[in-house]
Scaffold this active site. Structure first.
Site: not given
Length: 203
Positions: A84-85
């Site tokens: 995730a970012d």
């Protein structure tokens, strides 16, 4: 019922770990290297002209692929990899993690009294499958004076978070309105994450 297969989380964020535990997902952390002789596994540099949603999706996909390759190289048990970012965007400007106090102050001055967007992209990699989605929320900050901003930046809170603040911490007192996913603003939208895992069929 929570997703039953153990996964790898390609993140060092304690908030993402907390959120996965909250919904009962069994995971093990696989860390990417921040620096190597040839540089980090994934750089988070914005490409020229890159739009925020394209940027956050690209970086997330790169993290998922790098973590998958690291799992193979380290001969770890084969499991799905979740990456995730999160990025904070105001008037199409991407605000990453502040490198120092001056950058944190500058970011919070931009956010104060305004509404900004928080984009979190998630990707799951397993064998030849890659599933991905990006969730967007909006956050409105109250007007802040320099003393309030300076006091917040004297804490440790701003420096490992996109946009220089954490909604789950002391910055909550600055926020007048949110629209979207609270967990997404923290760094992992749980509805979208669990929905993606429910679609995911390990081979």
């Amino acid at each position: 019922m929570s997703y039953q297969q153990k996964i790898y989380l390609a993140s060092k964020s304690p908030r993402r770990r907390e959120l996965l535990r909250q919904v009962g997902i069994d995971f093990e952390v696989i860390l990417l290297r921040d620096a190597r002789p040839r540089g980090p596994d994934v750089t988070e540099v914005v490409l020229p002209g890159e739009l925020p949603d394209v940027y956050v999706a690209r970086v997330t996909q790169e993290k998922a692929l790098a973590a998958w390759n690291a799992m193979l190289a380290r001969r770890l048990p084969i499991r799905p990899v979740l990456a995730a970012d999160t990025t904070v965007v105001i008037q199409q400007e991407i605000l990453g993690k502040p490198a120092n106090r001056d950058e944190a102050i500058a970011m919070l001055r931009k956010l104060a009294g305004n509404t900004h967007q928080v984009l979190t992209s998630i990707a799951i990699k397993y064998q030849n499958q890659l599933l991905q989605c990006t969730q967007q929320s909006e956050v409105t900050f109250a007007a802040l004076n320099d003393a309030q901003i300076a006091a917040y930046c004297d804490s440790a809170e701003p420096y490992d978070k996109a946009g220089g603040y954490g909604i789950q911490g002391m910055a909550a007192r600055f926020i007048t309105h949110i629209s979207g996913s609270y967990s997404g603003i923290m760094g992992l939208p749980l509805h979208e994450t669990t929905a993606l895992l429910d679609r995911f069929k390990p081979i």
